[in-house]
Design a protein around this motif. Structure first.
Motif, PDB file in Angstrom:
ATOM      1  N   LYS A  96       0.822  -1.039   0.537  1.00 10.23           N
ATOM      2  CA  LYS A  96      -0.709  -0.684  -0.101  1.00 10.23           C
ATOM      3  C   LYS A  96       0.694   1.436  -0.094  1.00 10.23           C
ATOM      4  N   ALA A  97       1.786   1.726   1.090  1.00  6.36           N
ATOM      5  CA  ALA A  97       2.843   2.677   1.111  1.00  6.36           C
ATOM      6  C   ALA A  97       3.608   2.663  -0.697  1.00  6.36           C
ATOM      7  N   VAL A  98       3.416   1.734  -1.296  1.00  3.40           N
ATOM      8  CA  VAL A  98       4.603   2.020  -2.548  1.00  3.40           C
ATOM      9  C   VAL A  98       3.713   1.823  -3.672  1.00  3.40           C
ATOM     10  N   LYS A  99       2.433   1.722  -3.937  1.00  4.81           N
ATOM     11  CA  LYS A  99       1.133   1.981  -3.948  1.00  4.81           C
ATOM     12  C   LYS A  99       1.263   3.502  -4.218  1.00  4.81           C
ATOM     13  N   ASP A 100       1.195   3.670  -3.088  1.00  3.00           N
ATOM     14  CA  ASP A 100       0.614   5.209  -2.767  1.00  3.00           C
ATOM     15  C   ASP A 100       1.155   6.134  -3.532  1.00  3.00           C
ATOM     16  N   VAL A 101       2.856   5.905  -3.180  1.00  4.69           N
ATOM     17  CA  VAL A 101       3.519   6.700  -3.796  1.00  4.69           C
ATOM     18  C   VAL A 101       3.775   6.952  -5.369  1.00  4.69           C
ATOM     19  N   ILE A 102       4.120   5.630  -5.628  1.00  7.77           N
ATOM     20  CA  ILE A 102       3.733   5.717  -6.676  1.00  7.77           C
ATOM     21  C   ILE A 102       2.456   6.264  -7.759  1.00  7.77           C
ATOM     22  N   ASN A 124      15.077  -1.504   3.641  1.00 10.22           N
ATOM     23  CA  ASN A 124      13.930  -0.463   3.835  1.00 10.22           C
ATOM     24  C   ASN A 124      13.803   0.411   2.118  1.00 10.22           C
ATOM     25  N   GLU A 125      14.203  -1.022   1.255  1.00 16.24           N
ATOM     26  CA  GLU A 125      14.778  -0.247  -0.470  1.00 16.24           C
ATOM     27  C   GLU A 125      13.631  -1.461  -0.837  1.00 16.24           C
ATOM     28  N   VAL A 126      12.853  -0.743  -1.918  1.00 16.25           N
ATOM     29  CA  VAL A 126      12.487  -2.197  -2.567  1.00 16.25           C
ATOM     30  C   VAL A 126      12.876  -1.651  -3.949  1.00 16.25           C
ATOM     31  N   VAL A 133      13.296   3.999  -1.357  1.00 16.12           N
ATOM     32  CA  VAL A 133      13.455   3.795  -0.493  1.00 16.12           C
ATOM     33  C   VAL A 133      12.441   4.082   1.083  1.00 16.12           C
ATOM     34  N   LYS A 134      12.674   3.634   2.152  1.00 17.68           N
ATOM     35  CA  LYS A 134      12.277   4.247   3.207  1.00 17.68           C
ATOM     36  C   LYS A 134      12.451   4.645   3.727  1.00 17.68           C
TER      37      LYS A 134
END
Length: 174
Positions: free
Chosen positions: A61-67, A126-128, A158-159
């Protein structure tokens, strides 16, 4: 007119890919006979990465939100919100240069960027690393002809302080 189209193409790619002044090195692609490839990512016959991973729901969710924030802010011409999605400490992206180029570009163009097929490739600390398909249309504000581009994008996020930020972007045309 030809020069204007070339400029438009360059500006569209620069803004949409956030590659201005990033200076990232090209990744070596695996050698295959008949496979489609995208920045070293082996794709199946439908254009999906062959090797993906599952991440926990909060990370997804966090990654998709920033995208989505990055995509939406570009489409709305919101430079401030767009720059918030970039890691200001990145060795590959220069947030100040991105901001300058985006402001200059948005004086002449409006963008319609669509993202689909988000796949997670790697997660470590903290990286995807994420793969997705992009369809972008640049609409000249002077009424000129729209320019469309479709490509695959591989991004590293990166987080920091609890939020993911773009740290690196690479693209390969479809």
């Amino acid at each position: 007119m030809y020069e204007l189209k070339n400029k438009l193409l360059l500006l569209c790619l620069s803004v949409c890919l956030v590659l201005v002044a990033c200076g990232s090195k090209e990744e070596e692609k695996p050698s295959t006979d008949n496979a489609k490839e995208s920045k070293g990512i082996l794709l199946d016959d439908k254009g999906n990465p062959k090797k993906t991973i599952k991440v926990n729901k909060d990370t997804e969710k966090a990654v998709k939100d920033v995208i989505e924030q990055n995509r939406k802010s570009l489409n709305e011409g919101n430079v401030e919100a767009y720059i918030e999605t970039i890691d200001h400490d990145s060795k590959h992206l220069n947030a100040k240069e991105e901001e300058k180029v985006l402001k200059d570009t948005l004086k002449n163009y409006q963008f319609d960027k669509k993202i689909k097929n988000i796949k997670f490739l790697k997660e470590k600390n903290n990286e995807v690393v994420v793969f997705y398909n992009v369809d972008t249309t640049a609409h000249p504000k002077n009424g000129g002809k729209d320019e469309q581009k479709s490509f695959n994008e591989v991004v590293t996020l990166v987080k920091k302080d609890g939020k993911y930020k773009y740290s690196k972007m690479s693209q390969a045309a479809i």
